[in-house]
Design an enzyme around this catalytic site. Sequence first.
Site, mmCIF file in Angstrom:
data_model
loop_
_atom_site.group_PDB
_atom_site.id
_atom_site.type_symbol
_atom_site.label_atom_id
_atom_site.label_comp_id
_atom_site.label_asym_id
_atom_site.label_seq_id
_atom_site.Cartn_x
_atom_site.Cartn_y
_atom_site.Cartn_z
ATOM 1 C CE1 TYR A 86 -92.438 -75.053 53.065
ATOM 2 C CE2 TYR A 86 -90.721 -74.639 51.445
ATOM 3 C CZ TYR A 86 -91.380 -74.285 52.607
ATOM 4 O OH TYR A 86 -90.972 -73.178 53.316
ATOM 5 C CG ASP A 95 -82.802 -77.789 59.174
ATOM 6 O OD1 ASP A 95 -83.224 -77.399 58.067
ATOM 7 O OD2 ASP A 95 -82.684 -77.014 60.152
#
Length: 241
Positions: A86, A95
């Site tokens: 990412y 999460d």
Amino acid sequence: MNLIIDIGNTVAKLAVFDKDDLVEVIRGSNHSLDCLAMLYHKYPIENGIIASVITLSGTIRRQLAKLPFPILELNHQVPVPITNKYRTPETLGMDRLAAVVGANYMCPNRDLLVIDAGTAVTYEFIDSEGNYRGGNISPGIYTRFKALNACCDKLPLIDRSGETPVFGYDTETAIRTGVIKGMEFEIEGYITLMQKKYPNLLVFLTGGDKFSFDTNLKSIIFADRFLVLKGLNRILNYNVK
């Protein structure tokens, strides 16, 4: 034993694990964790981890400070047992990260699509080499119902429970079918798209919302409502070791 705390946009989940075995799960307010004392008196907890998609309240911070064992607060700097590709890891919801860690731990060396349907529905992809490639975020079912009510002056807030004909015969069924079937078609579309690129794709579905799928899709879907908790437990064990 491990204490796992997952604080979401709507509720908090607290779980106790004995190694990889889930022993107990409690759902409660995401502004205070009143069951903490009960849990650490009930179980011989040695370590804990907390992940939150909201800013932790002062009450929760004070409760955590009183715990007689260390608590790891998950953020983008905490080591995880996958490769995070990412581009802005500091903005990635913990999460989301925990869900892909959990799926990868349960089915290593496989291409995985992880779908978490809650307040928001997220789509995450991790490849067979353990590289998390990123994902997408979309409004969840209740968020869609609420948005129609808030943004359209004459549309009422509809409850999810009720009839869902192919085409609504009144405004209530038109909204309900549009939202629920729209979500199902969206999820099926993502799965079909990823299947074309990754023929051996497996899909994990987690979160509070349930959906129906056709026979072909069911063969590759694993439903696990505790996937995020299992991922957090895996991250904690990885760091404790």
